[in-house]
Structures are given as structure tokens and as C-alpha cells.
Design a protein around this motif. Sequence first.
Motif, short mmCIF file in Angstrom:
data_model
loop_
_atom_site.label_atom_id
_atom_site.label_comp_id
_atom_site.label_asym_id
_atom_site.label_seq_id
_atom_site.Cartn_x
_atom_site.Cartn_y
_atom_site.Cartn_z
N PRO A 105 0.84 -1.22 0.00
CA PRO A 105 0.00 0.00 0.00
C PRO A 105 0.86 1.25 0.00
CG PRO A 105 -0.03 -1.04 2.17
CD PRO A 105 0.69 -1.99 1.26
N LEU A 106 0.53 2.16 -0.91
CA LEU A 106 1.24 3.43 -1.02
C LEU A 106 0.42 4.58 -0.44
CD1 LEU A 106 2.51 3.03 -4.68
CD2 LEU A 106 3.75 2.50 -2.56
N GLY A 107 -0.90 4.39 -0.42
CA GLY A 107 -1.78 5.46 0.05
C GLY A 107 -3.22 5.17 -0.37
N ALA A 108 -4.04 6.20 -0.43
CA ALA A 108 -5.46 6.01 -0.79
C ALA A 108 -5.99 7.23 -1.50
CB ALA A 108 -6.30 5.72 0.46
N LEU A 109 -6.99 7.00 -2.37
CA LEU A 109 -7.70 8.06 -3.10
C LEU A 109 -9.15 8.08 -2.58
CD1 LEU A 109 -8.21 10.13 -5.37
CD2 LEU A 109 -8.54 8.18 -6.92
N PHE A 110 -9.58 9.22 -2.09
CA PHE A 110 -10.95 9.35 -1.56
C PHE A 110 -11.68 10.47 -2.28
CE2 PHE A 110 -11.09 6.64 2.15
CZ PHE A 110 -9.76 6.47 2.50
N VAL A 111 -13.00 10.26 -2.52
CA VAL A 111 -13.92 11.35 -2.88
C VAL A 111 -15.02 11.35 -1.83
CG1 VAL A 111 -13.47 11.40 -5.34
CG2 VAL A 111 -15.19 9.83 -4.46
N MET A 112 -15.42 12.57 -1.36
CA MET A 112 -16.38 12.65 -0.26
C MET A 112 -17.38 13.77 -0.50
SD MET A 112 -13.76 12.11 2.97
CE MET A 112 -12.44 13.09 2.24
N ASP A 113 -18.54 13.64 0.20
CA ASP A 113 -19.61 14.64 0.09
C ASP A 113 -20.28 14.76 1.46
OD1 ASP A 113 -22.07 15.28 -2.55
OD2 ASP A 113 -21.46 16.47 -0.81
N ARG A 114 -20.84 15.90 1.71
CA ARG A 114 -21.54 16.13 2.97
C ARG A 114 -23.01 15.70 2.90
NH1 ARG A 114 -18.09 20.39 2.12
NH2 ARG A 114 -16.55 20.77 3.78
N ALA A 115 -23.41 15.09 1.80
CA ALA A 115 -24.80 14.60 1.65
C ALA A 115 -24.74 13.17 1.12
CB ALA A 115 -25.57 15.47 0.68
N PRO A 116 -25.66 12.33 1.50
CA PRO A 116 -25.69 10.96 0.97
C PRO A 116 -25.85 10.98 -0.55
CG PRO A 116 -27.19 11.19 2.83
CD PRO A 116 -26.76 12.55 2.46
N ARG A 117 -25.26 10.03 -1.25
CA ARG A 117 -25.39 9.96 -2.71
C ARG A 117 -24.93 8.60 -3.20
NH1 ARG A 117 -22.49 13.88 -5.90
NH2 ARG A 117 -22.68 12.25 -7.46
N ARG A 118 -25.03 8.40 -4.50
CA ARG A 118 -24.62 7.14 -5.12
C ARG A 118 -23.62 7.44 -6.25
NH1 ARG A 118 -29.67 3.65 -6.83
NH2 ARG A 118 -27.97 2.23 -7.28
#
Length: 948
Positions: A105-118
Motif C-alpha cells: 500500500p502506497l496510500g489512498a484516493l478518496f472522494v467525499m460529500d456532505r450529503a448521501p449519494r450514489r
Amino acid sequence: MTGGSTRTAFDDLARLAASICSTPIALISLTEPEPEWSSARIGLDAPAAPPAAATAALAAAGSDLLVIEDAGADARFAADPQVVAGPRIRFCAGLTLASPDGGHPLGALFVMDRAPRRLEPEQREALRALGRQAVAQLEIRRQVRALDRTLAEVARAEEGLRRTMTGALTASEAQVRAIVENVADGFVTYGEGGAIEMYNRAAERLFGYPPSQVLGRSVEMLVPGSIGDLKDGFHAEAEGRRADGSRFPIDLAISEMCEGDRHTFIAIVRDITAARRTERRRGAEHAVTRILAESLTIDDAVPRILEAIGGALGWSCGAFWRVQAPATVMRFAGSWHEADHPPVAFLTATAGAILTRGVDLPGCVWESGRPEWIPDLTRDSRFLRGAAAAQDGLHTGVAFPVVVGGEVLGVMELFARSAEQPEAEWLQMFAALGGQLGQFLERDEADRALRGSDERMRAVMENMLEGLITISERNVIEQVNRAAEQMFGYAEGELVGQHLKVLMPRSTGPGADAFLKDAAKRALGRITEWEGRRRNGELFRFELSLFAFQTNEGRHFAGHLRDISERKKLERMKQEFVATVSHELRTPLTSIRGSLSLLTGGALGELPDEARDVVVIAERNTVRLITLINDILDLERLEAGKMELHLEPTPLGPVIDQSVDSVRAFADQQGIELKVVATSARVFGDGDRLVQVLVNLISNAVKFSPRWGSVTTSVVEKDGAAEVRVEDQGRGIPANQLEAIFGRFKQVEAADSRQKGGTGLGLAICKAIVEQHAGTIGVESEPGKGSTFWFRIPSGPGPKPAPEVDGFLEALSGQEALGKDVLLADDDTALLGVLTRQLLQAGLPVRAARTAQEAMAEAARSTPALLVLDVDLPDASGFQVVETLRARPECREIPVLIYSGRDLTGDERERLTLGPTRFLTKSRASDAQFKALVLELLETPGRLRSEP
């Protein structure tokens, strides 16, 4: 590569990930960063990080993509500070960045939102590709770092490594382009001058331009406006322009990507036409619901509803049509149009049209009961107003039915100047609105009928020739009509709100309320006489018909008043005339008759034959005149109730013998044999008056019998009564004269009074006397076969009556059923007596019951031909009587006349229905109406429906 370029590359990847996934936050974190390397963050403060549970779950997932659609609903994140506090992360998707040589493992890529979604499938795949790109970048950076450490190595190795790096970067760019080409939203990139550099397939579908026509040209050809407004972070609704020139709403998000001095803008474009259409449709639905709630009538609601729907659709005009009773035609009933461009010719043609089923657009909807959409009015042969529509530039039309219970009550139609294709969502909405409008229209028609009824009632009340006053339960005057104003001499404004004692004699004094309470009990549901006081103080007599009714405000009373002061004056004059006739005519006529008798008897000497004949004629006519006067006076006394009857148990044998003896001389003179069938029957009556009846009937029988014929008198006992029958062998009586001959001055033939003698009052007097005995009288006859006159009188008086108990009714109580008879059930003894006499006068057999139990027992003993029923009985209600009779098969079809002082509701009337059922309210119906309705129910029960 320098630390600055490394951070820039990671920032670009993070920004691209946020754009592709349409999230405000993106993060690339490294497990072992070196000083010159750092994580990339988009949309997060530097100290912030992904939820700890997400990092743990990502480690457990390995190299697979982890998607947490709603962290707030996931128990793993219940206490995570990044979810419940801090940035309040609700959506998180992450991918482990692992080295290609064994998965370190070198690291991680995240995408995030303050509201639920798909995440859509395309976005997931794009995120994985970006992860691979990040790994490639990391790998490249690792190799660069290794090269930096081995600067002593030969330049050839460094050059080879750089070529390797260049190939990897080229492959990475190809991957990014593949991702961009396959996302669902339009993806357009452009430089600082606005020239378009990249244009994906989704953008091509949205705008209709091929790439060759847009690359290198200004982005304003796609999104009209100033390029200066489209800056980094711009996210709003805007207007897009297609290749055909049409415009459509879009959701536009702009992000800026910098690489050195070069600035590139990324535009994510989404078509929101369908969302806007849904919003307009829902807005129209809400507007129509609000209009229906606010409007009082359909006339108020129609223009506003048409405007709400037409405005939501962006159409030009509309009209409403109503089906006219008896549902044979449909007429124009209202319209709406755009204020700035009214379709005058079309609306003129519409307003003047009358349509039938299947004719024109409204007629087709009327016939089918479904919404109809016509894309081109000028080409549809069903649309008869096509020429007028074309003149005003109308192109598309839609109509839907206004329905209640499957019945079309009206049709609403709308028209547009543009070409519009049918839309299923709008048609579904129109069908639902049609049901809403139908319910409103039904309520509006009911309200109109009620208002019309109120207006008619007020007009009737105001134009009545007799007075009408309504009062509250506290005796306060609430309403008076014009006739009552004139009767008492007050204006309505002077009486309304006043206590009723203002119209009462002053002698009632302070006890007015107690007097009125007692008076109401005696007057309710019947016609009674009272004394009133006019404004000038004059006292006068009036007839009062009083009834009670209930409203939401409580109990009220209404009195129908008739001024009988003139009638009383005439009655006094009549009494004075009768007294004058009795005294001034009887005395001299008796003297004349005596004198003529002396002359014919030879007391004054023998008269010449011619003179004797003249005197005999004079004597005969004098006797006839005396008889006429006596009959008139007797009849007046009987009808006024002033002739006293001495009722007692009376044997009929002596009564018949005395009557026959009185007529025998006359019968012998006519050659008629008088026969008597012996009897031991007894009746409760006045012997002298019964002799008067029989003498009249027997003498009539003798008059109209052929010479040497016979007249037979007999008695039949049945059903607790004695029926006396006088049978002759005369010419008989036509059927249409059987009831009429009991009237005053009635003869079967006009010449009978001259040829046979008589006054024409004898049978009327017989009828009055018999009815005074609580009996009935009638005749059975057939022309050419003689006649049988009969009268029926109760055999006994029954138990001793209580106060106000009618002796006549007591005589009827408990008698045997008479076959096709009427059963009266009412606890008001006086009214029961009146009704019984009325029906007996009409020749109808009657039984009487004062309680519910008596009524049910009488009906069980013998099924009556008709039940006349009061609702309020002392021991049980009329509802219970009907319910009990309905449970008996033999009683289910009994015709019923509900005769009550109560105003009945529709539900109450339904509960009181047995067989054919009709309803009358006491004091509102006349005696004639009561009798006519009874006869109607008796004569044609099979054809009657239950009616109010």
C-alpha cells in the motif's frame, strides 16, 4: 520532478476525481510521504482526514473500491468525529493505491460529500482508472527519486528512464481521455480565452454539434454569456444552446486546472429539462389544489385553473365546457388566454359552439372519458375549429374530462402555438385533475341548488298571502314575512330580535314565557286558534299552524298564521241569519201550513174542486219548504258541532221498527212492501237521530222503487260494529254518482226533485249524523238492479276515555281488521280523531293505534293496506316500528305514509322506508293533500317509488 510539480499533479488528479464524481471533496493521502511529497486535498482543510472507520474498512477491502453511500446510516460511523462533527462527511468512496509489484500500500484516493449519494457505474470505473493513474504517478515519482539518488549513474540510464516516464504519462493521458469520453454528463474543457479544447460524446449528444464544429471555437457558442462569469467554482443553472438554435436548461459546474502557467477550465454540463418539466407539473398540481380550496364557485375557479395549467405548460389559451342536463349537449362555460396575444378568432368560435358526444375535441373526450392530445390541430379531422385555430396560429391541443363516479360532467381544453408532443406525465396529471375538478363541480352544483332553494323559499315566504313567523327556543322573533308584517302592522326590522309577547294580548302579562311554553305543546303539529295584538292595540283571532325544526344553532319554531277575523265576522252573521230563519220563517210557515190544512179539511166549509186542488198544491209546497228549512238548520248544527247527541247503548230493533212505522203510510201509498229482518244488535248511539237517518234512507228507497216492489231493512254485525242495510229494487245509481249523492242538494237526475220531491239534503244530513256517531255511510248500486244504502256504527263505547281522548277513536280501538284498511298510528288523540273521520268520510275502513306496540300488534293481526305512521310515539319510535315490520315477510311491502311534525333528514327517511313510502309534515299539508296521498298509495301501490 520537484516537490511543487508533484503536489500540482496530485492536486489535478484530486480535482479531476471530484469533477468526475460530482463531489465537493477529494483527497489523496500517502502512507509514507517524504518531505518533498505531500497529500492532495480538494474541498478540505489541511488537518481534516477521511473518517477513521472508512480508512479501516478500506484496508479490509484491499484493492477493491469501497463506497459508503450514507455514513450517517452506517453503525460503523456512529461515533466517528468526521461524521458527527467536523466536516460532517456523509458520503465516502475510496480506493487503495497499491504498488504494482506485490500490492504494497502506497496510500489512498478518496472522494467525499456532505450529503448521501450514489456513484454511477461509469463514475466507479473512472475512479478506479484515476487510482491506477495515481499509482502510475507515484511509481514514476519513486523512479525519479531513485534516479536522483543515483546521479552518478550514466546519462544513458537516466534518458531511458525518462523515456519510460514519458510513455507512462502518455498512457495515463489516454486513460483519462477514455474516462472523460464515457461519463454520462457533458465534459468540455477550454483555455483562458474560451477556446474549446476537449468535448466528449455526452456533450455532443446534449448540444448536437460534432467535435469538428466546436473544437477551437468559443465556449459561448454552447453556453451564451460572458466568459468572465465562468470562473473556477462556478456552479449554477444556466441556459445551453443546441445546434438547431433551441435553448434548454442546464446544470453547469466549472473547475480550474493549473499546470505551470497554463490554466485549463473544466465544464461539467447536465441537461435538467426533465427536472424543470417535473417542477412545472408539480407546481401546476399545487396551484390547482390551492385554487379549488380558495374558490367558492366553479365560475371563479375555471379561469384561474386554466391559467395555472397553461402557464406551467407555456401554452396560449384554454376553455371549459359543461354537460347540460339532460346530458345531451355540451356548452362553453369559461376561458383563459395570454394577456399580450389573445387568440380572438378561435375564442369567438369556441364561445358560440354547442357540441354533442363525439364532436370536436371536447365531444371526443366526453365520449371516451379519457384525456386526448392533438399534436397538429390543422391535420386532425375531428377538430372542427381548425380554421380558427390556424388563423390564430394555434398548433397543439389537449383536453381532459371532469369526472364524478365515472360520469363526465365537463371537459377542460388547452392550446399552444408551438408543436408539442404528448407527454405521459402530463396526461396522467390531467386525469387526476379531472377527478378533483369533478368533485368540486359536484359540490358547486349542490351549493347552487341549495342557494336556489333558499332563494325560492325566501321568495315563496315573502309572497305568501298568509303570515309566517320563526322564533327561537327562547321565544325571540327571528324572521317574519311581508304578510305577517301587514297582519300585525309592524315592519320586519321592528319585530326581529323582539320577544314574541309583543304580538300577544297584554293580558298574558309577565307570565308570557310560561304561557307560550304551554301553548307550544298544545299547538305543535296541529292547527289551533289564538288571539293576537296588532301594533295599534287591536286584538284579533288567527289560526296557527306550528311546527319545530332543528339547525346547527339549536331548536326553532315556525308559525303559519291566517287572520280569521273576517271569517269570524261572517260566522257571526251566518249564526244571526240562521237564528232569524229559525224564528222568522218557521213560525209563519207553521201557521200557513195549519191554515191550509184547515181549508183542505173542510173546517171552513167545503171548497170547490178547483179551489181544493189549488189549496192542496199550496199545502204540499209549504210542507216541502218547512222540510227544506229544517234540513238546512239541522245540517248547519251538525257541521258546527252544536247538535247534541245522547249516546247510549241502543237496541237497533226498536229503532228500525219506529222508522218503518213512520214511512209505512207513504210506502202503502206507493204500493211498496216494507220488509224487516229481525235483529238483536245494539249500538252506542242516539236513538232519535238514528231513526232520522233510517227514515230518510227508507223513504228514499220507497221513492225510487217500482210500484209493487219491496224495500228490505236488515242488520249485519261484524268487526265490533253493526251495519244497517236498506235495500231497494229501484233503477240504481251510476258509478260516478255514488260519492256525490251524499253532498248538499245532490240528486242523481236533475228532474228528481220535481218528480220525486225532497230537498237534496237528506243524505248529507244522514252522513253528518252517522259520522257524529264515529260511523261510516255508503251505497252499493248497479244501474237497473237497485241500490243498497248502509251505515256502520260501533257496537259499544269501549273503555271510559281519559281527558282529551276521542270517544270516536275509542270505538275504533281493538276492532277487527276490515280487510283493505288503513292503520293510523299517532299518540295525538285529537289529531287521530280528525284523520280517522276524514278517511271514513272517503269510505275507507280505518284502524287506530296510539302507541308503537299497538301499531305493531295491529299489523301482525292483519296486514293493513296502508300504514300512516307518526315518528314520535310514547313507548317507542316510528323507526322501531318500521324495523320490526321489515323483519316480517308479510309486512315488508306495506305502503307507508310518514305523517310527522319532525323535519326528517335523508338518512332518517331511508330508515323509515318500508314498501312504497311517502312523507308529509304535519301543519304543512292540507287535509286534501293528506287524503289524496292516502288514496294514491292505496290505489296504485305497485307503481309507486319511495319519494320525499
